[in-house]
Design an enzyme around this catalytic site. Structure first.
Site, short mmCIF file in Angstrom:
data_model
loop_
_atom_site.label_atom_id
_atom_site.label_comp_id
_atom_site.label_asym_id
_atom_site.label_seq_id
_atom_site.Cartn_x
_atom_site.Cartn_y
_atom_site.Cartn_z
N ASN A 1 1.26 4.74 -1.44
CA ASN A 1 2.50 3.94 -1.46
C ASN A 1 2.36 2.84 -2.51
O ASN A 1 1.32 2.70 -3.14
CB ASN A 1 2.82 3.40 -0.08
CG ASN A 1 1.71 2.52 0.46
OD1 ASN A 1 1.42 1.47 -0.10
ND2 ASN A 1 1.06 2.95 1.53
N ARG A 2 3.40 2.07 -2.66
CA ARG A 2 3.46 1.12 -3.78
C ARG A 2 2.81 -0.24 -3.50
O ARG A 2 2.90 -1.14 -4.32
CB ARG A 2 4.92 0.88 -4.17
CG ARG A 2 5.60 2.09 -4.74
CD ARG A 2 6.98 1.72 -5.21
NE ARG A 2 7.77 2.87 -5.57
CZ ARG A 2 7.68 3.51 -6.74
NH1 ARG A 2 6.84 3.08 -7.64
NH2 ARG A 2 8.45 4.55 -6.97
#
Ligand code: CTP
Length: 465
Positions: free
Chosen positions: A239-240
């Site tokens: 994920n970011r």
């Protein structure tokens, strides 16, 4: 000078911004800072990225007692825009040394670095002391840029001296003798009132106001970063998350005297490995094991508190491949992945800590009761946040809308809302992640103090009964 004779310096009460750009002469700016200070000036340093490869920000910060501005996009700890605060409060900006590149950027108003940005944004006098190789100095491009700065912008140019240059050659291009630069600054501000005598409107002091060690003696556990769930030995679902918020929380807790365990998944920022206990993990399952062991021991111990607060800033994957491949998958015909949900780690910690079941849960939960803080990165609306807080049994939930400008993953700022178990809702302004971390820890410290006060009252009542 403000030396032994007690006479006020010629720059007494003035704020001078010293812009340093990437010339070999950048080291001389440290001495220039000292001379400006000796004249009574309060000096704040703006360092371009290339200058910081010649001289570290630390020397300037230590001597100026202000944080060094290095990044146009970075906010100060209190959320103000650093180069604008400098531009609005400095009595003069002196750029020394000024490189040929910087002269070109300034002549064209290209504000990619803090020094040009502050010069563009200020109405104060600007003094420029170039330093470069002799042929660069005499090049028509450089001369045209200098002429523009002098004639169109009314900047005071302190022409370089003749002498030996970094190249080993001799010529014109050496940074002017420093007293000449100081004199030019004195001349530039002469007759002008002090622009911003109020220290509160000037750049903050580097030595942050000493915070009370309100987390002294507390063990604060922080999780940070994004988990990575393996698809095969090469690929993962990630994920970011950059880990910035979690690491800012760990740093802030250390600054307030806590002993900190930081459980870090994938992060793109430096970890305080020398001051905190740092445990690196990769997957949600690894994070769960490391966290449960840190919080409750292995095997889970009787209800003795091993931690005071958990701040769960990690972005934990909600799904993980059910059966990661042992070997690298080939492209073949395509790929369908079967995912299984990961355990809700925070909800599980809450159940154990509160004594509401869970593997190895001590019946009454952990005493004294730890403070549990969750995060909720939402998109568009924070409507789901109150339910999340209740569902996970939290004291505080820090919610933000990651689609909002300045609040997303990887940004240095965040606008968060802190929800509490009593239904309270505190909306904070856009702050640096460090400032937001301190506001969150204000709440944690207050909750722990309230917990301890309630515990003492209960113990007294029991004794008196
Ligand atoms: N969290 C956790 N374990 C998970 C997922 C999330 O402990 N498997 C934690 C996060 O670290 C965060 C909080 O729970 O502190 C909220 O995470 P979020 O992803 O917003 O909540 P979810 O429970 O995943 O809810 P939803 O997927 O519905 O948004």
């Amino acid at each position: 000078m403000s030396d032994g004779d007690g006479a006020p310096g010629r720059l007494s009460g003035r704020l001078v911004a010293l812009g340093v750009t990437g010339s070999i002469a950048a080291y001389k700016a440290v001495e220039l800072l000292r001379l400006l200070t000796a004249e009574g000036a309060d000096v704040v340093v703006l360092l371009s990225a290339s200058a910081s490869r010649f001289v570290g920000a630390l020397s300037f910060a230590a001597l100026s007692r202000h944080p060094v501005e290095t990044d146009v996009l970075e906010l100060q700890a209190d959320g103000r825009i650093g180069h604008i605060v400098v531009a609005d409060s400095a009595d003069a900006i002196v750029v020394a040394p000024a490189t040929a590149h910087w002269l070109g950027a300034m002549a064209n108003g290209l504000a990619a670095d803090v020094v040009t940005a502050a010069c563009l944004a200020t109405s104060s006098p600007v003094v420029v002391a170039p330093a470069m190789d002799g042929d660069m100095w005499t090049h028509p491009a450089t001369q045209a840029n200098v002429a523009r700065l002098r004639d169109a912008f009314a900047y005071a140019i302190v022409e370089p001296d003749t002498g030996s240059l970094a190249s080993g050659q001799s010529g014109v291009g050496r940074l002017a003798e420093l007293p000449r630069i100081v004199d030019a600054v004195v001349a530039a501000v002469a007759g002008r009132p002090i622009r911003q005598p109020d220290a509160g409107a000037r750049p903050p002091l580097a030595i942050a106001p000493v915070r009370e060690e309100d987390l002294g003696g507390r063990h604060v556990v922080v999780t940070a970063g994004g988990t990575r769930e393996p698809i095969d030995p090469v690929r993962f679902i990630g994920n970011r998350s950059s880990g910035r918020m979690g690491v800012a929380l760990a740093e802030a807790a250390l600054g307030r005297g806590a002993s900190v365990t930081l459980i870090a998944a994938d992060v793109s920022v430096a970890l305080p490995v020398d001051r905190a206990r740092v445990v690196r993990v990769e997957t949600a399952d690894e994070l769960r094991s490391a966290l449960l062991e840190t919080l409750f021991g292995s095997p889970p111990a009787p209800p003795v508190a091993r931690f005071d607060a958990l701040v769960m800033a990690a972005a934990v994957a909600d799904f993980t491949p059910r059966a990661p491949a042992a070997g690298k998958l080939s492209r073949g015909e395509g790929l369908s992945l079967e995912l299984r949900p990961t355990p809700d780690i925070l909800a599980e910690v809450s159940r154990i800590a509160r004594g509401a079941g869970g593997p190895g849960s001590p019946g009454d939960g952990v005493i004294p009761r730890p403070v549990l803080v969750g995060f909720a990165a939402e998109t568009g609306s924070l409507d789901r946040a109150p339910d999340k807080l209740r569902r996970k049994g939290l004291d505080l939930l820090v919610a933000n809308d990651v689609t909002e400008a300045g609040s997303g993953f990887g940004s240095d700022t965040n606008r968060v809302v802190i929800l509490d178990a009593e239904g309270g809702r505190e909306a904070l302004p856009l702050l640096s992640k460090r400032a937001a971390a301190d506001r969150i820890l204000d709440r944690v410290a207050a909750a722990l103090d309230a917990r301890d006060a309630a515990g003492q009252t209960a113990a007294m009542q029991e004794r008196n009964a």
